[in-house]
Design a protein around this motif. Structure first.
Motif, PDB file in Angstrom:
ATOM      1  N   THR A 197       0.838  -1.209   0.000  1.00 51.89           N
ATOM      2  CA  THR A 197       0.000   0.000   0.000  1.00 51.89           C
ATOM      3  C   THR A 197       0.869   1.254   0.000  1.00 51.89           C
ATOM      4  OG1 THR A 197      -0.067   0.149   2.402  1.00 51.89           O
ATOM      5  CG2 THR A 197      -1.814  -1.154   1.338  1.00 51.89           C
TER       6      THR A 197
ATOM      7  N   GLU B 199       1.465   2.767   2.635  1.00 50.66           N
ATOM      8  CA  GLU B 199       1.010   3.602   3.758  1.00 50.66           C
ATOM      9  C   GLU B 199       2.011   3.596   4.906  1.00 50.66           C
ATOM     10  OE1 GLU B 199      -2.878   2.040   4.410  1.00 50.66           O
ATOM     11  OE2 GLU B 199      -3.642   3.096   2.617  1.00 50.66           O
ATOM     12  N   LYS B 200       2.775   2.503   4.997  1.00 51.97           N
ATOM     13  CA  LYS B 200       3.857   2.471   6.010  1.00 51.97           C
ATOM     14  C   LYS B 200       5.143   1.990   5.323  1.00 51.97           C
ATOM     15  CE  LYS B 200       2.517  -1.990   7.645  1.00 51.97           C
ATOM     16  NZ  LYS B 200       1.932  -2.980   8.053  1.00 51.97           N
ATOM     17  N   PRO B 201       6.310   2.247   5.944  1.00 53.45           N
ATOM     18  CA  PRO B 201       7.573   1.835   5.329  1.00 53.45           C
ATOM     19  C   PRO B 201       7.620   0.319   5.106  1.00 53.45           C
ATOM     20  CG  PRO B 201       7.971   3.396   7.101  1.00 53.45           C
ATOM     21  CD  PRO B 201       6.518   3.047   7.169  1.00 53.45           C
ATOM     22  N   PHE B 202       8.284  -0.109   4.057  1.00 53.66           N
ATOM     23  CA  PHE B 202       8.431  -1.541   3.759  1.00 53.66           C
ATOM     24  C   PHE B 202       9.860  -1.811   3.300  1.00 53.66           C
ATOM     25  CE2 PHE B 202       8.255  -0.882  -0.848  1.00 53.66           C
ATOM     26  CZ  PHE B 202       7.542   0.301  -0.948  1.00 53.66           C
ATOM     27  N   LYS B 203      10.207  -3.108   3.243  1.00 55.43           N
ATOM     28  CA  LYS B 203      11.570  -3.490   2.888  1.00 55.43           C
ATOM     29  C   LYS B 203      11.574  -4.429   1.694  1.00 55.43           C
ATOM     30  CE  LYS B 203      13.496  -3.019   7.436  1.00 55.43           C
ATOM     31  NZ  LYS B 203      14.408  -3.373   8.411  1.00 55.43           N
TER      32      LYS B 203
ATOM     33  N   SER C 246      15.185  -0.242   2.838  1.00 53.19           N
ATOM     34  CA  SER C 246      13.845   0.092   3.317  1.00 53.19           C
ATOM     35  C   SER C 246      13.325   1.277   2.510  1.00 53.19           C
ATOM     36  CB  SER C 246      13.883   0.435   4.805  1.00 53.19           C
ATOM     37  OG  SER C 246      14.655   1.585   5.002  1.00 53.19           O
TER      38      SER C 246
ATOM     39  N   HIS D  43      10.288   4.336   2.260  1.00 57.78           N
ATOM     40  CA  HIS D  43       9.193   5.106   2.860  1.00 57.78           C
ATOM     41  C   HIS D  43       8.666   6.025   1.756  1.00 57.78           C
ATOM     42  CE1 HIS D  43       7.781   8.020   6.257  1.00 57.78           C
ATOM     43  NE2 HIS D  43       6.786   7.503   5.571  1.00 57.78           N
TER      44      HIS D  43
ATOM     45  N   ILE E 182       6.720   8.753   0.812  1.00 56.67           N
ATOM     46  CA  ILE E 182       6.076   9.932   1.418  1.00 56.67           C
ATOM     47  C   ILE E 182       5.159  10.568   0.375  1.00 56.67           C
ATOM     48  CG2 ILE E 182       6.534  12.198   2.488  1.00 56.67           C
ATOM     49  CD1 ILE E 182       9.413  10.780   3.144  1.00 56.67           C
TER      50      ILE E 182
END
Ligand SMILES: N[C@@H](CCC[C@H](N)C(=O)O)C(=O)O
Length: 281
Positions: A90, A92-96, A105, A107, A109
């Motif tokens: 999504t 909507e939050k950070p992912f790796k 990682s 993010h 924004i």
């Protein structure tokens, strides 16, 4: 769909997604596809997402000469945007996700203007870069190129970099010395090369010669490498804007040289490769 074309500051990549194309990209096909005159043309191919047994997302990065790159700054930012664009995450939050040069990682924004990547830790260790000779930190080393003695510092961002700080830099200089440093015997896996000019404590300018790609308008891992070297040499603060012919990236790092890179990504087009191009590989 065979490819999705994106760029980060004019450093352009084709995302080729094994879920959406029948191709399994390899060195040979990457070389044909990336050719600017006879192929689709690009600074590289991002082949993914590739899922491991635990469902962790992986990415393979190909240079236009068909070689594999362990990591790419613009490439990982682009791939992060692709994963959001195509609904794999999504955002909507950070992912790796994983690269051959380690985990990064992301993010997201603002997917067009501002994607922040945790690019991992910069290492100046010769064994990590890799470079020949005894194990050492490669800071302010002498390198003979074309009869001139250069002072260089080298760093691994997962992929290899050789940074040449100078008073004056230009694209001509990058074209002249870049290929010689890229293939210097000091670097068994070749190296990316950055010509670095410090503008002030928060701004640096670089000209780039990329391993396996040649002159490019921008490079994210090069920005991280050049900023890390400039910090190591005490020339700049830990937050810096890197100016390149294609635009700027924001780089910051902590005391342990864990580096973040923030910048934009543009989506350009998507399409199919012609049957007759496929016949060439
Ligand atoms: N353009 C990239 C770097 C791509 C990989 C490089 N050519 C290598 O072989 O390591 C970036 O934005 O970092």
């Amino acid at each position: 769909m065979d490819f999705y074309r994106y760029n980060g500051l004019g450093n352009d990549y084709l995302v080729m997604d094994p879920q959406k194309t029948e191709f399994k990209v390899d060195g040979n096909s990457a070389k044909v596809i990336c050719d600017r005159h006879f192929g689709e043309g690009s600074d590289g191919i991002l082949f993914g997402p590739l899922f491991d047994d635990e469902g962790v997302i992986g990415l393979k990065i190909f240079n236009p000469d068909g070689s594999l790159a362990e990591k790419s700054g613009n490439g990982t930012r682009i791939f992060a945007r692709y994963l959001v664009d195509e609904g794999y995450v999504t955002g909507e939050k950070p992912f790796k996700f994983n690269t051959d040069g380690g985990m990064v990682s992301a993010h997201v924004i603002d997917k067009k203007e501002k994607i922040k990547m945790g690019m991992g830790q910069a290492s100046f260790q010769s064994t990590k870069i890799p470079a020949t000779g005894e194990s050492r930190e490669m800071v302010n080393e002498k390198l003979m190129v074309k009869g001139s003695e250069l002072t260089v510092s080298c760093v691994s961002m997962g992929n290899p970099h050789c940074v040449v700080p100078l008073e004056d830099i230009s694209s001509d200089l990058a074209h002249e010395l870049g290929p010689l440093i890229e293939t210097h015997p000091l670097f068994p896996n070749r190296t990316n090369v950055q010509f670095l000019k410090v503008l002030d404590r928060n701004n640096i300018q670089i000209e780039i010669w990329e391993r396996g790609a040649g002159y490019t308008l921008a490079s994210g891992s090069s920005s991280c490498a050049a900023a890390s070297v400039a910090v190591k040499l005490g020339l700049i603060d830990r937050q810096v804007t890197v100016h390149m012919p294609g635009g700027t990236l924001a780089i910051d790092m902590d005391e342990e040289f864990n580096v973040n890179m923030t910048g934009p990504v543009a989506f350009v087009s998507k399409g199919y490769l012609a049957e007759e191009l496929r016949e060439l590989f």
